[in-house]
Design an enzyme around this catalytic site. Structure first.
Site, PDB file in Angstrom:
ATOM      1  CG  MET A  86     -17.161  -3.364  -4.812  1.00  0.00           C
ATOM      2  SD  MET A  86     -17.264  -1.132  -4.283  1.00  0.00           S
ATOM      3  CE  MET A  86     -16.607  -0.610  -5.902  1.00  0.00           C
ATOM      4  CG  LEU A 132     -20.719 -10.334 -10.177  1.00  0.00           C
ATOM      5  CD1 LEU A 132     -20.937 -11.567 -10.122  1.00  0.00           C
ATOM      6  CD2 LEU A 132     -19.398 -10.098  -9.883  1.00  0.00           C
ATOM      7  CG  HIS A 133     -16.075  -7.325 -15.257  1.00  0.00           C
ATOM      8  ND1 HIS A 133     -15.226  -7.584 -15.199  1.00  0.00           N
ATOM      9  CD2 HIS A 133     -16.403  -6.197 -14.918  1.00  0.00           C
ATOM     10  CE1 HIS A 133     -14.490  -7.130 -14.591  1.00  0.00           C
ATOM     11  NE2 HIS A 133     -15.533  -6.061 -13.870  1.00  0.00           N
ATOM     12  CG  HIS A 182     -16.289  -8.667 -11.100  1.00  0.00           C
ATOM     13  ND1 HIS A 182     -17.222  -8.748 -12.185  1.00  0.00           N
ATOM     14  CD2 HIS A 182     -15.642  -8.516 -10.357  1.00  0.00           C
ATOM     15  CE1 HIS A 182     -17.104  -6.934 -11.632  1.00  0.00           C
ATOM     16  NE2 HIS A 182     -16.082  -7.460 -10.354  1.00  0.00           N
ATOM     17  CE  LYS A 223      -9.477  -2.151 -15.078  1.00  0.00           C
ATOM     18  NZ  LYS A 223     -10.207  -1.705 -14.249  1.00  0.00           N
ATOM     19  CG  ASP A 224      -8.331  -3.208  -9.000  1.00  0.00           C
ATOM     20  OD1 ASP A 224      -8.802  -1.625  -9.131  1.00  0.00           O
ATOM     21  OD2 ASP A 224      -9.475  -3.544  -9.251  1.00  0.00           O
ATOM     22  CB  VAL A 236     -10.116 -10.618 -17.554  1.00  0.00           C
ATOM     23  CG1 VAL A 236     -11.018 -10.812 -18.572  1.00  0.00           C
ATOM     24  CG2 VAL A 236     -10.361 -11.871 -17.197  1.00  0.00           C
ATOM     25  CB  SER A 255     -13.952  -1.590 -15.725  1.00  0.00           C
ATOM     26  OG  SER A 255     -14.153  -0.333 -14.777  1.00  0.00           O
TER      27      SER A 255
HETATM   28  O1  PAF Z   1     -12.294  -4.868  -6.046  1.00  0.00           O
HETATM   29  C1  PAF Z   1     -13.120  -4.447  -6.322  1.00  0.00           C
HETATM   30  O2  PAF Z   1     -13.890  -4.876  -6.303  1.00  0.00           O
HETATM   31  C2  PAF Z   1     -13.537  -3.697  -4.686  1.00  0.00           C
HETATM   32  O3  PAF Z   1     -12.597  -2.755  -4.050  1.00  0.00           O
HETATM   33  C3  PAF Z   1     -13.727  -5.302  -3.363  1.00  0.00           C
HETATM   34  C4  PAF Z   1     -12.268  -5.628  -2.940  1.00  0.00           C
HETATM   35  C5  PAF Z   1     -14.593  -5.709  -3.723  1.00  0.00           C
HETATM   36  C6  PAF Z   1     -13.739  -4.728  -1.908  1.00  0.00           C
HETATM   37  O4  PAF Z   1     -14.755  -3.559  -1.939  1.00  0.00           O
END
Ligand code: PAF
Length: 313
Positions: free
Chosen positions: A57, A60-61, A64, A177-178, A204, A213
């Site tokens: 989304m 970025l860090h 990502h 993390k998620d 990370v 995050s």
């Molecule tokens: O983890 C995320 O950043 C979001 O939930 C994702 C997987 C890009 C879906 O929008």
């Protein structure tokens, strides 16, 4: 435009290969529409290339970028998406103020040598008559994040299913993390016969233990000590387990002790769960997942780790 794939990579030699669509010089192709996304990724597949997808989304860090690096190492072509998905935000959540910095994101992805970046407008992904969402169910989806954010996982599943369908990646990369999201996405990939392999990459962290995050930009310096309580609990659980603690309730009790007397941060949950079903465990076991969430003045923080896994700094 649909393409018929007539060649495999082994039959393609330099001059013989079809020209790559959207080639505009050096650097990643920027794709704004699903048609462009399909065109480029089907071209790649026709050339016999494996395609790695890194859905993001934006904002970025280094977390990502670690997913991009894993995709770079594991696939011939890497596509990152940047899309703040309105469907996964509930009413009153931070969709409007979610951090956005597309110029900085593009610079980071360029430096990380991605091959293409899909950054569509909302109207491209969800036209006004958009009516199909992916309903997730199954073990664990309604606990923790599923309970705290009703509809969140349907939104995640819908965008991920759309990305898989338009891109046809060989692999897709998500962060540990998620943790619930990673399990749900793996189930979705399997249930919808997508053929996509899900790679879950390690969290990370900053040197003090804070999990990276995009939302950390909201944190003020005086809030950081409170934010560090999440990783402190994870660290203490790992150490207690290593020292022989066997009762999950004792680890839950540690969270209450750590967060109990703090005014500004409120613990939402801290639990020791089965890593696939997210069912709370009675006894600690290597491989059990630790999950924690807390609210810090309008900011929700989540973190996760494995008992017996990579130690939290
Ligand atoms: O983890 C995320 O950043 C979001 O939930 C994702 C997987 C890009 C879906 O929008």
């Amino acid at each position: 435009m649909s393409r018929v794939c007539t060649r495999t990579r082994s039959t393609v030699t330099g001059n013989d290969a079809r020209p790559e669509p959207f080639k505009t010089g050096e650097g990643p192709r920027i794709l704004r529409s699903t048609a462009e996304l399909r065109e480029l990724t089907s071209h790649w597949r026709c050339q016999g290339f494996t395609v790695g997808l890194v859905p993001t989304m934006g904002a970025l860090h280094r977390g990502h970028l670690s997913l991009v690096a894993a995709a770079r190492a594991g696939c011939d072509r890497v596509l990152a998406s940047i899309f703040v998905n309105p469907l996964q935000f509930g009413p009153g959540e931070d969709f409007e103020r979610y951090p956005r910095d597309s110029q900085e994101d593009l610079a980071q992805l360029r430096a990380a040598s991605v091959d293409a970046i899909y950054m569509p407008p909302v109207s491209e992904v969800y036209p006004v008559d958009f009516a199909t969402t992916v309903h997730v169910a199954g073990a664990g989806f309604d606990r923790f994040e599923g309970a705290a954010r009703p509809g969140h996982f349907q939104g995640v599943a819908t965008i991920v299913a759309k990305l898989f369908s338009a891109t046809g990646p060989s692999r897709a990369y998500f962060s540990e993390k998620d943790a619930q999201q990673a399990v749900i996405v793996a189930r979705l990939a399997r249930d919808l016969d997508s053929g996509v392999e899900i790679e879950v990459c390690p969290i990370v962290r900053d040197p003090d233990g804070l999990a990276l995050s995009s939302r950390n930009v909201y944190l003020t310096p005086d809030q950081r000590p409170d934010a560090l309580l999440l990783s402190r609990w994870l660290r203490e659980c790992q150490l207690a387990f290593k020292a022989g603690e066997g009762l999950a309730d004792r680890l839950r009790g540690r969270a209450l002790a750590i967060f109990g007397d703090r005014g500004k941060i409120r613990l939402e949950y801290a639990d020791i769960v089965d890593p696939m079903t997210f069912a709370p465990l009675e006894f600690c076991a290597a491989g059990a997942r630790l999950v924690i969430a807390a609210r810090l003045v309008g900011l929700r923080l989540i973190d996760s780790a494995t008992l017996g896994g990579r130690p939290i700094p």
